[in-house]
Design an enzyme around this catalytic site. Sequence first.
Site, PDB file in Angstrom:
ATOM      1  N   HIS A 150       5.206 107.514 -94.032  1.00 35.57           N
ATOM      2  CA  HIS A 150       6.119 106.603 -94.717  1.00 35.57           C
ATOM      3  C   HIS A 150       7.138 106.033 -93.747  1.00 35.57           C
ATOM      4  O   HIS A 150       7.495 106.665 -92.754  1.00 35.57           O
ATOM      5  CB  HIS A 150       6.828 107.275 -95.892  1.00 35.57           C
ATOM      6  CG  HIS A 150       7.576 108.527 -95.568  1.00 35.57           C
ATOM      7  ND1 HIS A 150       6.948 109.730 -95.308  1.00 35.57           N
ATOM      8  CD2 HIS A 150       8.902 108.776 -95.487  1.00 35.57           C
ATOM      9  CE1 HIS A 150       7.850 110.663 -95.082  1.00 35.57           C
ATOM     10  NE2 HIS A 150       9.062 110.102 -95.176  1.00 35.57           N
ATOM     11  N   HIS A 164       3.091 112.601 -95.884  1.00 37.63           N
ATOM     12  CA  HIS A 164       2.348 111.382 -96.214  1.00 37.63           C
ATOM     13  C   HIS A 164       3.098 110.323 -95.430  1.00 37.63           C
ATOM     14  O   HIS A 164       4.306 110.155 -95.613  1.00 37.63           O
ATOM     15  CB  HIS A 164       2.418 111.104 -97.721  1.00 37.63           C
ATOM     16  CG  HIS A 164       1.669 109.887 -98.174  1.00 37.63           C
ATOM     17  ND1 HIS A 164       0.663 109.963 -99.109  1.00 37.63           N
ATOM     18  CD2 HIS A 164       1.773 108.574 -97.855  1.00 37.63           C
ATOM     19  CE1 HIS A 164       0.188 108.745 -99.345  1.00 37.63           C
ATOM     20  NE2 HIS A 164       0.860 107.882 -98.586  1.00 37.63           N
ATOM     21  N   THR A 194       9.629 115.608 -93.950  1.00 33.33           N
ATOM     22  CA  THR A 194       9.637 116.602 -95.023  1.00 33.33           C
ATOM     23  C   THR A 194       8.515 116.380 -96.026  1.00 33.33           C
ATOM     24  O   THR A 194       8.116 117.313 -96.712  1.00 33.33           O
ATOM     25  CB  THR A 194      10.982 116.615 -95.766  1.00 33.33           C
ATOM     26  OG1 THR A 194      11.249 115.309 -96.270  1.00 33.33           O
ATOM     27  CG2 THR A 194      12.110 117.057 -94.846  1.00 33.33           C
ATOM     28  N   HIS A 198      -3.922 108.175 -98.356  1.00 35.12           N
ATOM     29  CA  HIS A 198      -3.189 109.300 -97.777  1.00 35.12           C
ATOM     30  C   HIS A 198      -3.492 109.455 -96.294  1.00 35.12           C
ATOM     31  O   HIS A 198      -4.641 109.432 -95.861  1.00 35.12           O
ATOM     32  CB  HIS A 198      -3.542 110.611 -98.499  1.00 35.12           C
ATOM     33  CG  HIS A 198      -2.780 111.776 -97.950  1.00 35.12           C
ATOM     34  ND1 HIS A 198      -1.493 112.052 -98.348  1.00 35.12           N
ATOM     35  CD2 HIS A 198      -3.109 112.690 -97.017  1.00 35.12           C
ATOM     36  CE1 HIS A 198      -1.067 113.113 -97.681  1.00 35.12           C
ATOM     37  NE2 HIS A 198      -2.033 113.518 -96.870  1.00 35.12           N
ATOM     38  N   ASP A 235      14.135 105.543-102.557  1.00 36.55           N
ATOM     39  CA  ASP A 235      14.371 106.926-102.138  1.00 36.55           C
ATOM     40  C   ASP A 235      15.318 107.566-103.156  1.00 36.55           C
ATOM     41  O   ASP A 235      16.335 106.973-103.509  1.00 36.55           O
ATOM     42  CB  ASP A 235      14.993 106.945-100.741  1.00 36.55           C
ATOM     43  CG  ASP A 235      14.984 108.323-100.115  1.00 36.55           C
ATOM     44  OD1 ASP A 235      15.554 109.255-100.714  1.00 36.55           O
ATOM     45  OD2 ASP A 235      14.419 108.468 -99.020  1.00 36.55           O
ATOM     46  N   CYS A 267       1.446 110.657-102.952  1.00 37.17           N
ATOM     47  CA  CYS A 267       0.202 110.250-103.619  1.00 37.17           C
ATOM     48  C   CYS A 267       0.420 110.260-105.127  1.00 37.17           C
ATOM     49  O   CYS A 267      -0.081 109.382-105.845  1.00 37.17           O
ATOM     50  CB  CYS A 267      -0.957 111.176-103.237  1.00 37.17           C
ATOM     51  SG  CYS A 267      -1.616 110.911-101.577  1.00 37.17           S
ATOM     52  N   CYS A 313       0.045 116.055-102.762  1.00 35.31           N
ATOM     53  CA  CYS A 313       1.005 115.204-102.066  1.00 35.31           C
ATOM     54  C   CYS A 313       1.930 114.499-103.060  1.00 35.31           C
ATOM     55  O   CYS A 313       1.462 113.791-103.953  1.00 35.31           O
ATOM     56  CB  CYS A 313       0.270 114.177-101.210  1.00 35.31           C
ATOM     57  SG  CYS A 313       1.345 112.951-100.441  1.00 35.31           S
TER      58      CYS A 313
END
Length: 149
Positions: free
Chosen positions: A102, A100, A97, A49, A33, A10, A7
């Site tokens: 967010h 995980h 995309t 996660h 970002d 992660c 990930c």
Amino acid sequence: MSTDSDCLFCGIVAGDVPGTRVAEDEATYAFMDINPATPGHLLVVPKRHSADLLEIDPADLSAVTLAAQRIAAVARAELGADGVNLLNCCGADAWQTVFHFHLHVIPRYADDTMTPPWRPGAGGDADAVRATGARLAAALEPGGSSSER
């Protein structure tokens, strides 16, 4: 903490992948970002996660939401934003995309060029809206048909 070695997020939380850290607490990590929609666009993730909104532990969801609220207020004040969008995408067909969970914290400016894919409009078919609402309400009642609660 539960992590996924494959990930990306992660890896950012662990410090194995570069990222611009903005804030961190026991349960959450916030970072910029790398493809921002507007100046100040950042992400808030749980350190533990979970793939998406349907998988995240309620305590982690609460922690991420509260962190996003705090960060949104600071971003609005510090960056002079006129508003803030919080955005979560759950599933590939909803534009997720990175799998995980967010929240995007996107400061908004009167002159920014970000255009979301949907804008509130004139309204939908009132009968269809009521029927869908009734179906969801029934599924959420004790003994309803929904398998996700």
